[in-house]
Write an enzyme that holds these catalytic residues in place. Structure first.
Site, PDB file in Angstrom:
ATOM      1  CG  ASP A 185     145.059  81.557  -7.852  1.00  0.00           C
ATOM      2  OD1 ASP A 185     144.237  81.696  -8.806  1.00  0.00           O
ATOM      3  OD2 ASP A 185     145.098  80.523  -7.161  1.00  0.00           O
ATOM      4  CE1 TYR A 232     144.217  83.075  -4.324  1.00  0.00           C
ATOM      5  CE2 TYR A 232     146.011  82.564  -2.812  1.00  0.00           C
ATOM      6  CZ  TYR A 232     144.846  82.199  -3.467  1.00  0.00           C
ATOM      7  OH  TYR A 232     144.292  80.963  -3.235  1.00  0.00           O
ATOM      8  CD  GLU A 264     144.108  80.546   0.604  1.00  0.00           C
ATOM      9  OE1 GLU A 264     144.938  80.704  -0.326  1.00  0.00           O
ATOM     10  OE2 GLU A 264     143.023  79.959   0.435  1.00  0.00           O
TER      11      GLU A 264
END
Length: 345
Positions: A134, A116, A33
């Site tokens: 997102d 997020y 991520e």
């Protein structure tokens, strides 16, 4: 839940085969991520694999020297992500005995983990019922529901988060989150979305009202300013040069560069040459060569850099000189790294 069911059905038939989806290891998921923030999957994949190879666990990453982490990150840009990655690895290692916090509320307290990323880790690794929001989610939901709110505001982000949360199927947050992210990345794309073959076309407000190209609405734009950088590549009789580390809170913090002359705008070559001679303290400059005929333009999120490289041959051996062959050991901004590879390797 018709929307969610259709979305998941599409995903199960079209999903991308990504390695971090085959694990619930929070370290691997967190790593993916962070790398994929501001980075396309195709570009980020080799970095993800390289980081896992060099640092199989968060404890390994925590123990790594920062310069080594930055060098491995070289080319991804947004280097604050790498510094935050390293800082968080240390915190997880020391404060949590190498175990990531298991809830969204705890995760977002860690450096570099925003709403997020926290939602992604919490749902993918720990099955928490929390929705990710997102750019892909903004795009899909704004088009399908015809939402005209400005996504650059915090109020709108809360609006989309609330909406996404209502769409989460029970005990399937991870599956839903992956589905909407892939759908936005592969089908409901920013440009040339695949509307004619879209499973939502009949109910998509944007498609039915011919507003696909207008949504999502983002009114504020990042102001981009120009900077003018002249790098001085000293070269002594022993084929040595000099570098320095950027330590100020500025672009490329903690990365290395050649000695720099920065100007407020474009200046004549003679001006730069005069400045080079004026700062020559016992270097005995004998030749100055401008290495690029036109400035190299390098764009960052909020900066447009105009870069020139000047090779300066000197008669005297440099103090704390460094062999050109040693430059590969240091983390440089990618634009400088590429120049070194092109001219000095």
């Amino acid at each position: 839940m018709l929307f969610s069911n259709k979305l998941i059905a599409w995903y199960l038939q079209n999903k991308r085969d990504l390695p971090w989806r085959k694990t619930q290891d929070p370290y691997a998921i967190w790593l993916s991520e962070i790398i994929l923030q501001q980075t396309r999957v195709a570009q980020g994949m080799p970095y993800y694999e390289a980081f896992l190879t060099h640092y199989p666990t968060v404890l390994d990453l925590a123990q790594a020297p920062e310069d080594e982490v930055l060098r491995l990150w070289q080319g991804l840009g947004y280097y604050s992500r790498a510094r935050n990655l390293h800082a968080t690895a240390k915190k997880v290692s020391v404060d949590f005995n190498g175990n990531f916090p298991a809830t969204y509320k705890e995760l977002i307290l860690l450096k570099g983990i925003g709403q997020y990323t926290g939602a992604a880790i919490a749902s993918f690794a720990f099955d928490e019922q929390v929705a990710v929001v997102d750019g892909n989610v903004f795009r899909v939901l704004s088009r399908y529901f015809g939402i005209l709110s400005d996504i650059s505001t915090s109020t709108t982000k809360k609006e989309f988060t609330a909406l996404a949360t209502t769409l989460l199927p029970k005990k399937q947050a991870a599956l839903f989150n992956q589905s909407i992210m892939d759908f936005g990345a592969m089908h409901c794309t920013p440009k040339k979305p695949l509307c004619p073959t879209c499973p939502f076309s009949e109910n998509c407000v944007a498609y039915q009202t011919n507003q696909v190209a207008l949504l999502p609405i983002k009114l504020s734009k990042t102001k981009v300013s120009s900077r003018f950088l002249n790098y001085l590549i000293y070269k002594d009789p022993l084929n040595q040069t000099q570098i320095q580390q950027r330590t100020d809170k500025d672009i490329w913090q903690q990365l290395y560069e050649f000695p720099l002359i920065e100007t407020s705008n474009t200046v004549e070559e003679t001006t730069i040459r005069d400045q080079i001679y004026s700062i020559d303290t016992n270097k005995s400059t004998k030749r100055i060569t401008k290495m690029n005929s036109e400035p190299i333009i390098h764009k960052l999120s909020h900066r447009k850099l105009h870069i020139n490289f000047w090779e300066i041959e000197v008669d005297q051996v440099l103090n704390q000189g460094l062999a050109f062959s040693s430059l590969k050991k240091f983390a440089f901004p990618i634009v400088i790294h590429n120049f070194i590879v092109q001219h000095y390797e």
